[in-house]
Design an enzyme around this catalytic site. Structure first.
Site, PDB file in Angstrom:
ATOM      1  N   SER A 153     -10.502  44.683  93.490  1.00 48.61           N
ATOM      2  CA  SER A 153     -11.543  44.412  94.193  1.00 48.61           C
ATOM      3  C   SER A 153     -11.608  45.646  95.263  1.00 48.61           C
ATOM      4  O   SER A 153     -10.753  45.759  96.199  1.00 48.61           O
ATOM      5  CB  SER A 153     -11.602  43.130  95.022  1.00 48.61           C
ATOM      6  OG  SER A 153     -12.736  43.224  95.683  1.00 48.61           O
ATOM      7  N   CYS A 169     -13.792  32.593 100.896  1.00 48.35           N
ATOM      8  CA  CYS A 169     -14.573  32.271 100.145  1.00 48.35           C
ATOM      9  C   CYS A 169     -14.748  30.731 100.146  1.00 48.35           C
ATOM     10  O   CYS A 169     -15.750  30.174  99.578  1.00 48.35           O
ATOM     11  CB  CYS A 169     -13.952  32.536  98.529  1.00 48.35           C
ATOM     12  SG  CYS A 169     -14.003  34.351  98.342  1.00 48.35           S
ATOM     13  N   GLY A 226     -13.920  41.560  92.491  1.00 42.92           N
ATOM     14  CA  GLY A 226     -12.817  40.885  91.688  1.00 42.92           C
ATOM     15  C   GLY A 226     -13.193  39.468  91.171  1.00 42.92           C
ATOM     16  O   GLY A 226     -12.610  39.355  89.986  1.00 42.92           O
ATOM     17  N   THR A 227     -14.162  39.012  91.398  1.00 44.01           N
ATOM     18  CA  THR A 227     -14.758  37.703  90.867  1.00 44.01           C
ATOM     19  C   THR A 227     -15.116  37.863  89.496  1.00 44.01           C
ATOM     20  O   THR A 227     -14.795  37.271  88.431  1.00 44.01           O
ATOM     21  CB  THR A 227     -16.008  36.959  91.774  1.00 44.01           C
ATOM     22  OG1 THR A 227     -15.053  36.382  92.805  1.00 44.01           O
ATOM     23  CG2 THR A 227     -16.258  35.750  91.004  1.00 44.01           C
ATOM     24  N   ASN A 269      -3.654  35.156  98.065  1.00 44.96           N
ATOM     25  CA  ASN A 269      -4.635  35.738  99.280  1.00 44.96           C
ATOM     26  C   ASN A 269      -4.345  34.719 100.432  1.00 44.96           C
ATOM     27  O   ASN A 269      -4.585  35.377 101.457  1.00 44.96           O
ATOM     28  CB  ASN A 269      -5.994  35.457  98.566  1.00 44.96           C
ATOM     29  CG  ASN A 269      -6.372  34.020  98.053  1.00 44.96           C
ATOM     30  OD1 ASN A 269      -5.643  33.719  96.965  1.00 44.96           O
ATOM     31  ND2 ASN A 269      -7.431  33.398  98.713  1.00 44.96           N
ATOM     32  N   HIS A 329     -13.434  46.009  98.046  1.00 46.78           N
ATOM     33  CA  HIS A 329     -13.439  45.610  99.548  1.00 46.78           C
ATOM     34  C   HIS A 329     -11.954  45.322  99.875  1.00 46.78           C
ATOM     35  O   HIS A 329     -11.898  44.858 101.217  1.00 46.78           O
ATOM     36  CB  HIS A 329     -14.361  44.896  99.960  1.00 46.78           C
ATOM     37  CG  HIS A 329     -14.207  43.458  99.520  1.00 46.78           C
ATOM     38  ND1 HIS A 329     -14.217  42.614 100.360  1.00 46.78           N
ATOM     39  CD2 HIS A 329     -14.374  42.709  98.443  1.00 46.78           C
ATOM     40  CE1 HIS A 329     -13.955  41.131  99.958  1.00 46.78           C
ATOM     41  NE2 HIS A 329     -14.202  41.453  98.678  1.00 46.78           N
ATOM     42  N   GLN A 356      -5.216  40.825  95.819  1.00 47.29           N
ATOM     43  CA  GLN A 356      -4.369  40.934  97.047  1.00 47.29           C
ATOM     44  C   GLN A 356      -3.310  42.030  97.090  1.00 47.29           C
ATOM     45  O   GLN A 356      -2.669  42.022  98.094  1.00 47.29           O
ATOM     46  CB  GLN A 356      -4.132  39.669  97.657  1.00 47.29           C
ATOM     47  CG  GLN A 356      -5.403  38.964  97.991  1.00 47.29           C
ATOM     48  CD  GLN A 356      -5.877  39.380  99.172  1.00 47.29           C
ATOM     49  OE1 GLN A 356      -5.483  40.201 100.046  1.00 47.29           O
ATOM     50  NE2 GLN A 356      -7.044  39.058  99.454  1.00 47.29           N
ATOM     51  N   THR A 415     -26.273  49.683  84.788  1.00 44.76           N
ATOM     52  CA  THR A 415     -26.375  50.988  85.523  1.00 44.76           C
ATOM     53  C   THR A 415     -25.321  51.050  86.364  1.00 44.76           C
ATOM     54  O   THR A 415     -25.019  50.041  87.298  1.00 44.76           O
ATOM     55  CB  THR A 415     -27.868  51.096  86.285  1.00 44.76           C
ATOM     56  OG1 THR A 415     -28.683  51.225  85.201  1.00 44.76           O
ATOM     57  CG2 THR A 415     -27.930  52.642  86.956  1.00 44.76           C
TER      58      THR A 415
END
Length: 393
Positions: free
Chosen positions: A199, A326, A71-72, A147, A201, A175, A237
């Site tokens: 994102s 974070c 996401g970042t 979030n 995860h 989120q 890659t």
């Protein structure tokens, strides 16, 4: 001790179905998706299939899906890929730091930035966005769901205002992914969204994989330079296993959103929230009155330090958070809660509970048996609490 996990906004567990889909690409099918031999073509087919799965979740073209590291990176690519010196960016005071810090960096590159305020409920008012638009406004970036509080922004209205003003619109939907329908098609709720970040995860896929949706005809300058991967928008890659995992998680999310899953998760969240408020005095919900995603509640416990409470709960087997993972360890109160008008003491007394699709009713009841005692113990040690009780008596 059976641990109870209620920090899904920090990260979700990897679903077994997702892991099984990924497993072959760690061992047997290890080819580079850019190679032309059989192993490479097998990897390429898996990446293409995953891209199609994400496109179905978003109701967009596969060619509009760009895989990133998370996401970042997706947020940064959206901002740095669109903005140039002399442009104007509008964002908000409650964004994730992936957007806030990117915006701050852009100011040193000659980009003008406006940070919109929010209401006490954590909402961006469309009128505030309209008033902030300038002739050189190139991009508006407003998160879909917060979030920390779970508050959902009126993205359809905000994106429409941005487009009417000639600006592109980006939303950090990290989120919202897997919790809310995401339809960027011409007739969808997000039809005016040009860029959208996800994102892995946060939707039960692995860490280290993300997506940036880029609407066709939006020119995006790459942040990195190398090969021609991802249609020259994100060289490097491909993380084939991660991409496969994201694709599988997208398929499972689409199925879950059409089921009774969201309603069930909302009921569990409300059971937890109402149980806490009914059992513990001087508590309240941050963002109450606003629409929130189904899994999230952010509750303040006056006269208690959130850090002490989350440690106490952790020792009892309950994993929760004081806010964004974070910013774990930060000494300053949450920028989201202070932007909503909370004082520093109440912001520091706030805990985020974020449930997952795997949370059970029994776990909610176990949490409700643990939390009141932990709060009562910490308040016994609080001089402000005893002073307040004495005043009431």
């Amino acid at each position: 001790m059976n641990r109870i996990y209620m920090d899904a906004n920090a990260t979700t567990p990897l679903l077994p179905e997702v892991f099984e889909a990924m497993r072959p690409f760690f061992l047997e099918h290890y080819g580079n998706a850019s190679s032309i031999h059989q192993q490479g073509q097998h990897a390429r087919a898996a990446v293409d299939h995953a891209r199609e799965s994400v496109a179905r979740l978003l109701h967009c073209r596969p060619s509009e899906v760009v895989f990133t590291s998370g996401g970042t990176e997706s947020d940064n690519l959206a901002l740095f890929g669109v903005l140039s010196p002399g442009d104007h960016l509008i964002t908000t005071s409650i964004e994730h730091h992936a957007v806030l810090h990117a915006a701050e960096s852009l100011t040193s590159r000659g980009v003008e930035v406006t940070f919109l305020p929010v209401t006490p409920a954590g909402l961006v008012e469309p009128a505030a966005l309209l008033a902030a638009l300038q002739p050189n406004t190139r991009l508006v970036s407003i998160m879909y769901a917060n979030n920390e509080t779970g508050v959902i922004q009126p993205i359809d209205a905000l994106a429409g205002i941005a487009h009417a003003g000639g600006a592109l619109f980006h939303t950090d939907a990290v989120q919202a992914g897997g919790k809310l329908p995401l339809d960027v098609s011409a007739h969808g709720f997000l039809k005016d969204v040009d860029l959208l970040s996800l994102s892995g995860h946060k939707i039960y896929a692995p860490k280290g994989i993300g997506v940036l949706y880029v609407r066709r005809n939006v020119r995006l300058a790459p942040m990195f330079h190398g090969g021609s991967h991802e249609r020259q928008r994100r060289p490097g890659t491909e993380n084939v296993a991660g991409i496969v995992g994201f694709g599988k998680a997208a398929e499972l999310s689409a199925e879950w959103l059409k089921s009774e899953g969201p309603a069930h998760l909302t009921a569990l969240r409300d059971r937890l929230e109402q149980g806490i408020l009914s059992q513990i005095e001087e508590t309240g919900v941050n963002g109450a009155g606003a629409q929130r995603v189904s899994n999230t509640t952010n509750i303040y416990f006056d006269h208690v330090e959130a850090e002490a409470l989350l440690i106490a709960l952790d020792l009892k087997g309950l994993s929760v958070s004081g806010g964004s993972a974070c910013q774990s360890g930060a000494t300053e109160p949450s920028h989201v809660l202070t932007a909503m008008g909370l004082g520093a003491a109440r912001a520091r007394a706030s805990i985020r509970f974020s449930l997952s699709k795997l949370t059970t009713e029994e776990e909610v009841d176990q949490a409700l048996a643990l939390i009141p005692a932990a709060v009562a113990h910490l308040r016994e040690l609080s001089p402000t609490y005893h002073k307040n009780v004495a005043t009431l008596v």
